[in-house]
Design a protein around this motif. Structure first.
Motif, short mmCIF file in Angstrom:
data_model
loop_
_atom_site.label_atom_id
_atom_site.label_comp_id
_atom_site.label_asym_id
_atom_site.label_seq_id
_atom_site.Cartn_x
_atom_site.Cartn_y
_atom_site.Cartn_z
N HIS A 567 2.25 -11.59 15.89
CA HIS A 567 3.78 -12.08 15.62
C HIS A 567 4.60 -11.40 15.19
O HIS A 567 5.46 -10.66 15.78
CB HIS A 567 3.68 -12.77 14.84
N SER A 568 4.29 -10.42 14.26
CA SER A 568 4.86 -9.61 13.34
C SER A 568 5.35 -8.49 14.49
O SER A 568 6.36 -7.84 14.72
CB SER A 568 4.91 -8.51 12.26
N LEU A 569 4.85 -7.83 15.60
CA LEU A 569 5.16 -7.14 16.63
C LEU A 569 6.04 -7.39 17.29
O LEU A 569 7.14 -6.76 17.55
CB LEU A 569 3.92 -6.52 17.19
N GLU A 570 5.79 -8.66 18.18
CA GLU A 570 6.80 -9.36 19.15
C GLU A 570 7.71 -9.91 18.25
O GLU A 570 9.36 -9.64 19.19
CB GLU A 570 6.01 -11.04 19.55
N MET A 571 8.04 -9.72 17.09
CA MET A 571 9.86 -10.04 16.57
C MET A 571 10.34 -9.05 16.76
O MET A 571 11.71 -8.94 16.68
CB MET A 571 8.73 -10.63 14.73
N ALA A 572 9.65 -7.55 15.95
CA ALA A 572 9.92 -6.29 16.04
C ALA A 572 10.29 -5.73 17.69
O ALA A 572 11.30 -5.11 17.63
CB ALA A 572 9.38 -5.20 15.12
N ASN A 580 13.51 -8.45 7.10
CA ASN A 580 13.04 -8.89 5.93
C ASN A 580 12.40 -10.18 6.80
O ASN A 580 11.28 -11.01 6.57
CB ASN A 580 14.18 -9.51 5.12
N GLU A 581 12.75 -10.00 7.82
CA GLU A 581 11.69 -11.37 8.70
C GLU A 581 10.88 -10.75 9.29
O GLU A 581 9.60 -11.34 9.67
CB GLU A 581 12.68 -11.65 10.03
N ILE A 586 3.09 -9.47 8.70
CA ILE A 586 2.63 -8.58 8.49
C ILE A 586 2.12 -8.36 7.48
O ILE A 586 0.68 -8.20 7.47
CB ILE A 586 3.27 -7.09 8.61
N ASP A 587 2.19 -8.70 6.58
CA ASP A 587 1.43 -8.55 5.19
C ASP A 587 0.64 -9.48 5.16
O ASP A 587 -0.31 -9.19 4.06
CB ASP A 587 2.68 -9.10 3.96
N HIS A 588 0.84 -11.09 5.86
CA HIS A 588 -0.30 -11.95 5.52
C HIS A 588 -1.61 -10.70 6.27
O HIS A 588 -2.64 -11.41 5.45
CB HIS A 588 -0.06 -13.48 6.85
N ALA A 589 -1.53 -10.59 7.40
CA ALA A 589 -2.59 -9.39 8.09
C ALA A 589 -2.72 -9.41 7.40
O ALA A 589 -4.00 -8.57 6.95
CB ALA A 589 -1.92 -8.95 9.06
N ILE A 590 -2.67 -7.86 6.24
CA ILE A 590 -2.50 -6.75 5.28
C ILE A 590 -3.43 -7.25 4.20
O ILE A 590 -4.45 -7.11 3.56
CB ILE A 590 -1.36 -5.92 4.86
N SER A 591 -3.06 -8.83 3.82
CA SER A 591 -3.65 -9.18 2.68
C SER A 591 -4.87 -10.18 2.87
O SER A 591 -6.08 -9.91 2.01
CB SER A 591 -2.94 -10.85 2.23
#
Length: 814
Positions: A567-572, A580-581, A586-591
């Protein structure tokens, strides 16, 4: 309770058990039809393949939970099946142990999860094939799902479907058929298992319609097999036939060989035309371009191809179906006397060896026979020998695998260790993320203890099957197919990475279990009878259910992280959202999965971009925090080591720059990027020390020279490779290396050596600063020896007038 109520209660329990069993059976069948189309669940230890693997494991652990629930009423410690259902869990336990010693934590975690999925399907195979109907459903699910994969592969070949890399563009033979596997050799192993299994079913089945189906598919399978151009799989076919034949009666042995001969001859009769048609279609559609173009089946090219395939397939199916009963009866009558002798079961295999050897000799020695085949296939067959590059490369892989295991002998280096370790131990700069040997890869991952346990498990399963098969002829049946499937894939896995495909690994372990299921009444251990209804028998179903729940939630969390990252890749990339969005997902994925390098490296890249744009120090600090967090999880990650080098370089921490580059060379001793950077950085560090009049100058420059000599030594070693073996990645002295070493020679007044090195790079583009540096030091070295090159001098000054002053300064500084 009244008798009537008791009766109703028992019926309800039986009904629930039956429903659970049918649910398990249906789920297994669906798995076999759904997941081959996810690149056969290839485990390449790459994010690109991880999503499908996680989905399959979520499915598998839900299925295991249902099995665990069913076991509360059915599991008993009474036979070898119950022991094996426990024993199989020892293999993932070894992966659990090696997880704490893992050189790549995320890979080890993924392999632990996959091993548990394989164990789950083994347990399911053991208990789901207790009756003939269930066994038949599993058999047909395996075969028909395989047939679907074959037809889909042919649709790609003839242009009616497009699957990425279903046709793999080889260097010399045009396109190689890979179907959903995207790798021709493993597809060939799968096809070999399907072909030999289909032959057995055509011989064994009682129903004419199933015989017709299996016979019909023999030609498409063999055509597909030949178009994979897999030489090793072709060599394995006769070996596998020799393993299979002794298990059949003489009449069925002969029928098996006759049907095989009929299918192969019919396939070769149309193979040249099919190859020509597919080549023509490939030129039009260009599958390697990735454009996904297809062609109508009514076009004359695919229509001709399908017509030939259908015609040959119908012919073979008709001949086998219509003649089988009479042929088998005739053969058994004629061989009845021979069949009563002690060694009758090896008579036909012995003849097969003799005839096969003569046929192979004819093919290899007669260009006339090979001319009957398509040129691409004839060339592949002609080059079958022990000096071909694929054999030599595998030999190298295996030697290097043993080097790795020597450093991690007992419990291994964790799942997926070969992928990150092989470059440290490799003998030449090849690229292979797979060891091309299931057993050696297992050795690396879980050590000698793990490998011995795996082999002990396999030997036990096959021993119990063969013993039961010999002693109980009345129970022999169609389930022999499971033996064929498992032994075919496991045998070929000794020379390739078939078991790295989750689908094939599941197929093998399901088949290993299903081999024994039909013999469950004969695998009883009488000494265990007293434990049959003991209360502690519930420990196993309870443990299995709890394990399934734990694995389900663990894998689901990993899948959640995977989705968040996507999802973060698609947004980026697609939606172009601001930083900031895109950071929260990606922080959720890393956590959830801090050991997954892909997630952390991506965020580090974004932090670097943000810092370059804003120069806000908080991005730099976050970059360093992420780097430090990932390093313990992935100490052999090349990208991470390079990022660490760049960070220390930007921070001006010279000692840590050099330390990081030394680490990179130690872990990747054939990587030119590390040598080039290290030689230049040690030169620059020595130059800085020289300006301080420090004694460390010589230490730094000596190390540059040592690294340069190491490069030269390795280049010489590559010259010793056998003529047929490919070198792999490029490995040579680069212009930047020569520039650094040439300057060291200059400053040490070894002018002739400086000239000899820099001469190679003085004819480049003069607008390139590196070319000008090379020319400047080259001219300065000439001047020191009272020599000149006025033409080169004029070119340099013309390119940059500042070079005149720089050159004068150089003359005077040394």
């Amino acid at each position: 309770m009244k008798k009537k109520d008791l009766s109703i209660s028992k019926k309800n329990v039986v009904s629930e058990i039956s429903l659970l069993q049918w649910a398990i059976l249906a789920a297994v069948s669906l798995f076999l039809f759904i997941f081959p189309f996810q690149i056969a669940l290839f485990n390449g230890f790459s994010f690109d393949f991880e999503g499908a693997l996680l989905e399959s494991m979520i499915y598998a652990f839900l299925l295991l939970l249902i099995v665990g629930i069913r076991f509360f009423s059915s599991w008993r410690l009474t036979d070898y099946r119950s022991l094996l259902s426990i024993f199989v869990l020892v293999l993932p336990f070894m992966y659990f142990l090696s997880y704490f010693n893992a050189v790549a934590v995320h890979n080890a975690k993924l392999m632990l999860q996959l091993e548990l999925m394989m164990a789950a399907f083994f347990i399911i195979g053991l208990y789901i094939t207790e009756n003939k109907l269930n066994t038949l459903v599993v058999e047909l699910s395996i075969q028909i799902s395989g047939y679907v994969v074959v037809i889909y592969g042919l649709m790609n070949l003839l242009g009616q479907a497009y699957f990425p890399n279903a046709l793999w563009l080889a260097d010399t033979n045009g396109y190689r058929l890979t179907s959903v596997f995207q790798y021709s050799n493993s597809y060939a192993a799968f096809l070999a298992a399907l072909f030999l299994g289909g032959l057995f079913s055509a011989v064994h089945t009682k129903q004419w319609y199933w015989r017709a189906l299996h016979s019909f598919m023999l030609v498409p399978i063999w055509i597909s097999f030949m178009l994979t151009y897999s030489r090793a799989a072709l060599v394995f076919i006769p070996v596998l036939v020799l393993i299979i034949l002794p298990f059949l009666r003489i009449g069925k042995q002969l029928s098996y060989l006759i049907y095989m001969f009929l299918a192969i001859v019919s396939s070769f009769a149309i193979l040249s035309e099919i190859t020509a048609i597919s080549d023509s279609i490939s030129k039009i559609l260009e599958p390697s371009s990735g454009q996904g173009k297809t062609m109508s089946i009514w076009n004359h090219l695919p229509l001709s191809g399908w017509g030939l395939l259908l015609g040959a397939s119908i012919l073979v199916a008709a001949v086998i179906t219509l003649t089988h009963d009479k042929l088998l009866k005739l053969l058994e009558n004629r061989t009845a006397k021979l069949g009563r002798t002690k060694w009758s079961f090896v008579a036909v295999p012995a003849v097969f060896i003799i005839v096969g050897a003569l046929a192979a000799t004819l093919v290899f020695t007669s260009s006339g026979v090979r001319s009957l085949l398509p040129a691409s296939i004839a060339n592949r067959i002609e080059t079958i020998n022990f000096e071909q590059h694929s054999v030599l490369e595998r030999e190298t892989f295996y030697r290097d695998a043993l080097k790795v295991s020597a450093d991690y002998p007992l419990i291994g280096a964790g799942g997926g260790a070969w992928t990150v370790l092989y470059e440290k131990y490799q003998s030449n700069p090849y690229t292979s993320n797979q060891a091309h040997n299931f057993y050696l890869q297992t050795l690396i991952e879980i050590g000698w203890i793990g490998l011995i346990l795996l082999l002990a498990f396999l030997v036990t399963v096959y021993y119990l099957f063969i013993r039961a098969y010999i002693k109980n002829p009345e129970l022999r049946g169609s389930h022999f197919l499971f033996f064929i499937i498992s032994i075919s894939i496991l045998s070929h896995s000794a020379i390739d990475f078939d078991m790295s495909y989750g689908f094939l690994a599941v197929l093998v372990f399901l088949s290993l279990g299903a081999m024994l299921g039909p013999f469950h009444t004969k695998l009883v251990i009488t000494s265990f009878a007293s434990y049959k209804d003991h209360k502690w028998r519930m420990i196993y179903p309870a443990s299995l259910s709890i394990l399934a729940l734990i694995m389900f939630f663990w894998v689901y969390r990993e899948y959640d992280a995977n989705l968040s990252y996507r999802h973060s890749l698609e947004m980026a990339i697609v939606e172009k959202k601001p930083l900031n969005e895109i950071l929260p997902p990606i922080d959720h994925a890393i956590s959830i999965s801090p050991d997954q390098p892909e997630y952390t490296l991506r965020k580090m890249n974004w932090m670097q971009q943000a810092f370059d744009t804003t120069h806000d120090v908080k991005y730099r600090q976050e970059y360093k925090r992420l780097l430090d967090q990932l390093k313990p999880f992935a100490p052999y990650n090349r990208s991470l080591i390079l990022d660490e080098y760049r960070y220390f370089k930007d921070e001006g921490q010279t000692d840590k720059v050099l330390q990081t580059l030394d680490e990179g060379i130690a872990k990747f001793p054939w990587d030119m990027n590390f040598y080039e950077a290290a030689i230049m950085e040690y030169f620059l560090a020595g130059q800085n020390e020289k300006q301080k009049n420090s004694k460390d100058t010589d230490i730094k420059w000596d190390h540059s020279l040592e690294l340069y000599q190491e490069v030269l030594n390795r280049i010489e070693r590559l010259k010793l490779l056998p003529a047929g073996q490919l070198q792999g990645r490029e490995f040579k002295v680069s212009p930047l290396m020569r520039q650094a070493i040439g300057q060291i020679y200059y400053f040490r007044k070894e002018y002739q050596q400086s000239i000899n090195l820099l001469r190679e790079d003085i004819n480049g583009e003069f607008n390139d600063p590196n070319t000008r540096i090379n020319v400047r030091f080259y001219l300065a070295s000439l001047e020191a020896l009272r020599q000149r090159d006025d033409n080169l001098y004029n070119k340099l000054i013309k390119a940059d007038s500042n070079e005149q002053a720089a050159l004068e300064q150089q003359y005077n500084s040394n």
